[in-house]
Design a protein around this motif. Sequence first.
Motif: not given
Length: 107
Positions: A39-41, A49-52, A76-81, A104-107
């Motif tokens: 969304x922020x480009x 643009x979060x991924x694991x 959404x549900x970040x994983x510290x590692x 599962x989704x982006x927020x």
Amino acid sequence: MAKITYVEHSGTEHVVEVANGMTVMEGARDNNIPGIEADCGGACACSTCHVYVDPAWAEKLPAKDDMEEDMLDFAYEPDPARSRLTCQLKVTDELDGLRVQMPEKQI
């Protein structure tokens, strides 16, 4: 160029070549990969643009800076590692073979 595998939450894989100097987020955007909204480009001002990152790659990537760490708090549900913002990952030859999975989704 680096081949990057984007894995949708459903398990569908998309393998694309991304030019050096671009970001992993730009590679997804330019190839219409679902699951990365950006969304922020790419300004590191959201977390859409979060991924694991695949566990085999987690230690190979450059460390997160403070701004990325702060934005991941909103993901959404970040994983510290394993959680990363793809706008902060610059593509180089060293990223050839990188695998990232969308949440599962982006927020």
